[in-house]
Design a protein around this motif. Structure first.
Motif, PDB file in Angstrom:
ATOM      1  N   PHE A   9      45.759  26.371  27.922  1.00 35.46           N
ATOM      2  CA  PHE A   9      47.154  26.666  28.262  1.00 35.46           C
ATOM      3  C   PHE A   9      47.181  27.606  29.458  1.00 35.46           C
ATOM      4  O   PHE A   9      47.850  27.375  30.431  1.00 35.46           O
ATOM      5  CB  PHE A   9      47.896  27.298  27.075  1.00 35.46           C
ATOM      6  CG  PHE A   9      49.224  27.892  27.463  1.00 35.46           C
ATOM      7  CD1 PHE A   9      50.327  27.084  27.649  1.00 35.46           C
ATOM      8  CD2 PHE A   9      49.361  29.260  27.673  1.00 35.46           C
ATOM      9  CE1 PHE A   9      51.549  27.633  28.044  1.00 35.46           C
ATOM     10  CE2 PHE A   9      50.572  29.807  28.052  1.00 35.46           C
ATOM     11  CZ  PHE A   9      51.663  28.988  28.236  1.00 35.46           C
ATOM     12  N   GLY A  10      46.465  28.713  29.358  1.00 35.88           N
ATOM     13  CA  GLY A  10      46.439  29.709  30.428  1.00 35.88           C
ATOM     14  C   GLY A  10      46.463  31.105  29.854  1.00 35.88           C
ATOM     15  O   GLY A  10      46.150  31.315  28.689  1.00 35.88           O
ATOM     16  N   LEU A  11      46.855  32.073  30.686  1.00 39.11           N
ATOM     17  CA  LEU A  11      46.896  33.455  30.240  1.00 39.11           C
ATOM     18  C   LEU A  11      47.827  33.621  29.053  1.00 39.11           C
ATOM     19  O   LEU A  11      48.842  32.935  28.935  1.00 39.11           O
ATOM     20  CB  LEU A  11      47.361  34.364  31.383  1.00 39.11           C
ATOM     21  CG  LEU A  11      46.376  34.547  32.529  1.00 39.11           C
ATOM     22  CD1 LEU A  11      47.024  35.342  33.654  1.00 39.11           C
ATOM     23  CD2 LEU A  11      45.103  35.229  32.057  1.00 39.11           C
ATOM     24  N   LYS A  12      47.475  34.542  28.192  1.00 39.56           N
ATOM     25  CA  LYS A  12      48.247  34.788  26.972  1.00 39.56           C
ATOM     26  C   LYS A  12      49.415  35.707  27.279  1.00 39.56           C
ATOM     27  O   LYS A  12      49.257  36.787  27.833  1.00 39.56           O
ATOM     28  CB  LYS A  12      47.341  35.437  25.927  1.00 39.56           C
ATOM     29  CG  LYS A  12      48.057  35.787  24.626  1.00 39.56           C
ATOM     30  CD  LYS A  12      47.228  36.693  23.758  1.00 39.56           C
ATOM     31  CE  LYS A  12      47.366  38.129  24.062  1.00 39.56           C
ATOM     32  NZ  LYS A  12      48.646  38.767  23.874  1.00 39.56           N
ATOM     33  N   MET A  13      50.620  35.265  26.876  1.00 40.31           N
ATOM     34  CA  MET A  13      51.773  36.147  26.947  1.00 40.31           C
ATOM     35  C   MET A  13      51.759  37.058  25.721  1.00 40.31           C
ATOM     36  O   MET A  13      51.036  36.817  24.767  1.00 40.31           O
ATOM     37  CB  MET A  13      53.079  35.352  27.072  1.00 40.31           C
ATOM     38  CG  MET A  13      53.493  34.560  25.846  1.00 40.31           C
ATOM     39  SD  MET A  13      52.542  33.086  25.465  1.00 40.31           S
ATOM     40  CE  MET A  13      53.023  31.954  26.702  1.00 40.31           C
ATOM     41  N   MET A  14      52.576  38.084  25.743  1.00 42.22           N
ATOM     42  CA  MET A  14      52.552  39.089  24.679  1.00 42.22           C
ATOM     43  C   MET A  14      53.234  38.564  23.411  1.00 42.22           C
ATOM     44  O   MET A  14      54.370  38.105  23.444  1.00 42.22           O
ATOM     45  CB  MET A  14      53.268  40.344  25.189  1.00 42.22           C
ATOM     46  CG  MET A  14      53.144  41.541  24.318  1.00 42.22           C
ATOM     47  SD  MET A  14      53.677  43.097  25.110  1.00 42.22           S
ATOM     48  CE  MET A  14      55.123  42.684  26.014  1.00 42.22           C
TER      49      MET A  14
END
Length: 189
Positions: free
Chosen positions: A57-62
């Motif tokens: 997916f990509g970078l993890k959001m908070m």
């Protein structure tokens, strides 16, 4: 070689089995997702329920969660960076802005309301109620909660019928967290 290790190497991510965390399954059971890595390189991996078909997916959001079978929601601390709650498709595209800034948050069962705490390291922590899509809160449900370092995260959540919000709160002099309830009927009717 394990499939996860092979996948991690294919996207040039150091494989850290102890870095696997925050596993979720989509509401309909058609997809799983989990966090891999450690800050600042946390990423989200998607997979079929049997663990196959790994994809990035990509970078993890908070404090992300599935919203449905096609999207996540969470507070944006990596894409735009303003901590507003947003919804993303599985390709990483922003679908909609759900609320103003927060940290731990959730959506009411009918999808019309957002409840979230202010940044959990702020002092004090407040709990906000937003109408979906608004960046200004409809109201503040609780004020002056001590920051999480001293006790526990507030983690507000809706009741199953969406008429109440529950949250952790540490009263002055308490020996730990207590769960509180806020009736929303007078606020959302």
């Amino acid at each position: 070689m394990e499939p996860m290790q092979a996948f991690a190497e294919s996207i040039q991510l150091p494989f850290e089995p102890e870095g696997l965390a925050h596993s979720y399954i989509a509401p309909g059971g058609g997809c799983i997702a989990f966090r891999v890595g450690r800050k600042p390189n946390n990423i989200i991996i998607l997979a079929d329920p049997d663990g196959g078909n790994l994809r990035l997916f990509g970078l993890k959001m908070m404090h992300w969660q599935f919203l449905d079978e096609q999207s996540f929601f969470g507070h944006d601390d990596v894409f735009v960076g303003d901590k507003h709650m947003r919804r993303w498709d599985f390709e990483g595209n922003i679908i909609e802005e759900l609320s103003g800034p927060g940290c731990h948050g959730t959506i009411s069962p009918d999808g019309q309301w957002i409840v979230t705490e202010s940044w959990y390291r702020s002092d004090p922590v407040d709990i906000f109620l937003y109408r979906r899509g608004d960046v200004e809160p409809t109201c503040i449900l609780a004020r002056g909660i001590p920051p999480w370092e001293t006790r526990a995260h507030v983690h507000p959540t809706f009741s199953r019928d969406g008429r109440r919000v529950y949250f952790n709160y540490n009263t002055q002099g308490s020996r730990g967290s207590q769960v509180y309830c806020c009736d929303l009927d007078p606020l959302i009717s």
